[in-house]
Scaffold this motif. Sequence first.
Motif, short mmCIF file in Angstrom:
data_model
loop_
_atom_site.label_atom_id
_atom_site.label_comp_id
_atom_site.label_asym_id
_atom_site.label_seq_id
_atom_site.Cartn_x
_atom_site.Cartn_y
_atom_site.Cartn_z
N GLU B 256 0.84 -1.20 0.00
CA GLU B 256 0.00 0.00 0.00
C GLU B 256 0.87 1.25 0.00
OE1 GLU B 256 -3.55 -0.50 2.21
OE2 GLU B 256 -3.90 1.65 2.39
N THR B 257 2.03 1.16 0.62
CA THR B 257 2.96 2.29 0.59
C THR B 257 3.35 2.61 -0.84
OG1 THR B 257 3.85 1.33 2.61
CG2 THR B 257 5.05 3.17 1.66
N LEU B 258 3.63 1.56 -1.61
CA LEU B 258 3.98 1.78 -3.02
C LEU B 258 2.82 2.40 -3.78
CD1 LEU B 258 5.96 -1.44 -3.99
CD2 LEU B 258 6.84 0.87 -3.74
N LEU B 259 1.60 1.97 -3.41
CA LEU B 259 0.43 2.48 -4.13
C LEU B 259 0.17 3.96 -3.85
CD1 LEU B 259 -2.03 -0.54 -3.74
CD2 LEU B 259 -0.64 0.07 -5.70
N THR B 260 0.72 4.48 -2.76
CA THR B 260 0.50 5.91 -2.48
C THR B 260 1.41 6.78 -3.35
OG1 THR B 260 2.21 6.04 -0.78
CG2 THR B 260 0.02 5.41 -0.06
N LEU B 261 2.39 6.15 -4.00
CA LEU B 261 3.33 6.95 -4.79
C LEU B 261 2.72 7.35 -6.14
CD1 LEU B 261 6.55 4.87 -4.13
CD2 LEU B 261 5.82 6.97 -3.01
#
Lengths: 273, 718
Positions: B256-261
Motif C-alpha cells: 500500500e505504501t507503493l500504491l501511495t506513490l
Amino acid sequence: MITAEHLSKQFTRDIMAKEQQSSDHQNKQKRKKNISKKEEFFAVDDISFTVEKGEIVGILGPNGAGKTTLLRMLGTLMEPTKGRVIMTAEDGSIMEDPIAIKQNIGYLSGNTKLFRRISTREMLQMLGEIYGMSKEETEERIGQICSVLDMGDFIDNRIERLSTGQTQRASIARCLIHSPQLYIFDEPTLGLDIISADAIVSFMKQQKEEGKTVLYSTHYLEEAQFLCDRILMIYKGKIVAQGSPAKLMTDTGSENLRDAFHAIMKGVDENDF
Amino acid sequence: MIFKKIGPLFKREMTDIVRDKKTLFMMVVLPILLYPLMVVGMTFLMSAITMNQQETVYKVCMDEVPVRAELESLYEQHAPLQETENEGGDQTENENGAETDNGSENDEAEKLTYSISFVTMDELAGEYAGMTQEEVLQAKAIDAYVTYDAASEYPYTIHFLGASDDSQTAEQAVEDLLEVYEKKLQSEKLAELSLDEDEILHPVKYQSENMSSNEQTMGNVLGQMIPMLIIISIMMGAMYPAIDVTAGEKERGTLETLLTLPVSNFELIMSKFLAVSVIACVSAFFNIISMGAAFGFMFSYMADSIGGLELHLSSFAPAILFTLLVMMFFALFVTAVSMCVCIFAKSFKEANNYITPVMLVFMFGSLVTMVPNVELSAMTAAIPIVNISLMIVKLFTFTYDYALFGIVLLSNVVYSLLAVLVLGKIYNSEAVLFSEGMGSLKLFNRRSEMKENQIPGIGDVILLLCVELLLIFYVGTGAQLKLGFGGVAVTQALILIVPLVYLWYLKGDYKKVLSLRRPKLLQLLGAFVTWIGTYSLMLGISFMLVPLLQESMQAQTETWEIFMQQPLWVLVLVVALMPAVGEECMFRGFVYGSLKDKMKNMIAMLIASALFGIYHMSLIKFFTTFILGFMFVLVVSETGSIFCSMLMHFCNNLVSVLVMKYASKVQEAVPILTKETAGAGEILLLVATGLVVIAVGTGLLKLSKSKSKNSKNSEKTA
C-alpha cells in the motif's frame, strides 16, 4: 482543497457468514432465502463533501463503516465505482488524474509499512526521485525533516532495526518529503503509545498552522473533539452527520463528542429497522 | 519518461532483494558451490564403490562342486592384484580381455576383478550348525554358493541374493571364475586335438568404432542432464525474489505504501519484474558458468587419467554462449510466470503452495530430454520449456539448426512478453492488490480451519479431475487387467468415492453441491421423457458420425463383447446403476455444483458437459456424451435434484446393456437400435422426434417448476 463527488465503491462479499447466522436461528425460511452465494454491496455509498485548505477534517464511524475505503479512494489508491475525486491546487488548477493527485498527497495508514531493508535516508532519496525532485532539493528537504523529527541518530540505520517510535517518525518523514498540500491519515494513532500518538497529533496541528489540509480517520473521539475543525460521521457507507464538534454536540444535546457519537449512531440504527 | 520513475523503484527493489541474505545465497553461493560439490561427490562416490568392491573378499561356498580344488587353484593363479600402482588401468584391461576374447597371448596377465574366499560349511559349523547352505546364505554368512548336478542341462548353479549388492557381486565373481575355467578346458581340449585355438574360437574378428567425436558423445550425455539442472536452478533463482516482491510485499504491508506513490501500476510491476529478472538472469549465469566449469574440469581430469580420450573443451563454447542467450529470455518467462502465480498469494507460505505445482510442471517439461525419439522440430520448438531442453541437447551434440533455434529464441521472447502482459493485467486489479488471496484451491487449508458448508472452488474442480484421471488410469486400468470385469466396478466406485471424500475434507455443502433434493413425481416424469428424446437425438447423431469415425466404433463393439459374458444382473449393476450414481455425483454433482457457484449457469453447464464428454476418452463418444451430459445437467439445473439425472443416466445405460445383451431379439423388435448405418431420412426422423420429445420433457419440468412456485406463493399468502 479536495472534493469528493458522489463517491461510491462496490465490493463483492461472501455471505456464507450470514447464512450460518440464520441457520443458528433454525429459521428454515430465512436460510433458503440467503442461499445465493455472492452479494454485492456498497462499502461507500454516494458520499460527497469538500475539504477546504487549512482544515483538519476527522472521519468517524464504527468498524466496517467504509472509512478506509473512502480514504483510499480520496488518496486515489482505489478507483471509485461511481463518482470522482477532484483536487484543486494552490494556483487554482484542477486535477483529476490519480498520479497528479498522488503527487500532492501524503498518505499514511496502518497498512503503509516501510521497506525494511533500506535506511530512512535511502528511502527518502528514492521518494525524492519518484516525486520528481532534484538531488539538491531532496538533500535539503531531508536535512530539514531530519532536524524537525529529530531523526539524526537513526536516519542511516536500516528501517528493520528501528524501534516502533522511530519507525513512526520515519513514516511521517515519508509523507513529508514532497511537501504535499494534503495529508490523508487513516487511523494514524492506532496502537501507538502516548508519546508517539501525541507526536502525530501535534504534527497535524503544526501542518494546519502552515496552511496544509489534513483529512484523517480515528476511533479516538477525545482526540478528534480537540483537533478537528469538522467531523464527518459515516455509517454503512453513508454520511450520517457532519459539522464542527461543537455543532454535533449541541445538535444531540451531548456534553462531549463521545456521547454525540453514540446518540447519532443510535438514531441511525433506529431509523434503519 | 516511464524510466524516470521505474529507475528509482527498480533500484529500491534491487537493494531490497540483494540485501536479503537468503536470496544472495540462492543466487550466487549455491550455484558456485553446488556443481563442483556435485561433481566431486559423484566421482568420489563412484570410486568409493569400485574400491569397496575390489577390496571386499566375497565368501563363496562350493562344497558340492566336484572340481572345487581345481577352481581354487585356478583362482590362485588369476587372483586379483592387490595394491598395484595403477588399479584403474588394470581393471579396464581385465574387462576388455574378457569381452573381446583376444587375451589368449597374455593369459598369464589376465586377472580376476573380485576376490573370493572359498568357505566350507564345516568352517561355519560353529555358529551355523545344522543349517543348510541356503539358510546360511539368507543369514548372510556367505555371499553365494554353488551346487552341482551332473544330470542337469546346466550342472553348475550359482545361488545368490538379488536383493544384496555384495551377493550380486559375488555371483559375478563366481561367474568370472567359471568363465576362466571354461576357457582353460577349451584350450586343453583344442590342444589335445592339436587345433589352432584362435581359428576355432574366433573365426570372425570384428571391432566397433564410434564415429561420433568424443565431444559429441560427451555432449549427448551432458545434454540430457543439463536442461533439468539449468531449469531448476533458474526456477530457484527466480522463485524466491518473485515471492518476495509480490506476496512478501503484501505480507510486510509495504504494497500500500507503493500504491501511495505517484506511479502507475504498470511502472510498479515493471520495476518489480525487471528486478526479479535481473536476479534470475544473474542466477542462471552463475549456474551455467559454474556447471560448465565443474563438468569441464571433470572431463579434462577424466581425459587425462584415461588417456587417449582427447576433448576440446573450447568446442563447447558456442553451445554455452547460445544457451546463455536463450536462458536469459527463458529467465524472463519463468520470472513473469512465477510472479503471476505469487501475486495472488497474501503470504510467503501461500505463495510457496501456489508455486510448487508450477515448478513441478517445469521440471517435468525438462525431463523431455530423457524421452527417446523426441527431437527438436518445428512443433516442439514452440512448446515452452520443452523447446529449451531439446535445444540444449542439439547444441551439445553440435548439430546446429539455426532455423529451429530461431523459433526457440523467438517463442521464448513471445512467451515472456505474453507472461509480462498477463502479469501487468493481473497487477492492475484491485481485487488482487487488496484481496485476501486467491482461495480457489480450498484443499490447501487444514480441515480443522475449513468453514462449514463450503462450495469447492474452480481450483478444487481441476484438482479433483486430475486426481480422478490418475486414479482411473493407474488403479482403474490396473484393476481391470487383474480382475477383468470386476475392475470396471472398481473404476466406477472410484468415480463415486473420490468426490465424496474431497467434499468431506472441505466440509462441503453436500446438499447444495450434489443437488441432493427429493424430486417430485412430475419432475421424474419430465426427466424420463427428456431422456427418451435425448436418446433418439443421440441415435440420430451417432448415425451421422458413423461414416466419419468408423474405426473407433469398431473398437467400441469389441469391448462390449467381453462385457456380454457377464450375467444380466451384474451388467445392470456395474454398467447401468453404478455409473448412474457415480458419474452423476462427479459431473452433475461436484463439477457442476462447484462451477455454477463461480460462473454463469449456462457456462457452468457447458463446461461440465464438455468435461463429461472428454472423460469418455473417445472421439466418437465425445459428441454424443456431450449432448447427453448437457441434457443431464439441464435437468439438474431445472429440477435442482440430481436424482432426476440419475434416473436418466440409469435408463440410458440400461438400454445399452439390453440392446447388447439381447442383440438378436432387439434386432427383430426395434431394428433401428442395432443398425450400423441409417439413411438420411431415418436420421432426420430420429433427430426431429428427439427434439420434439425433449421439448415435451423440458416442458413438463417447467410445468412442475411453476407449479411449485405457485404452491409456494399460495403458502406465503396463506
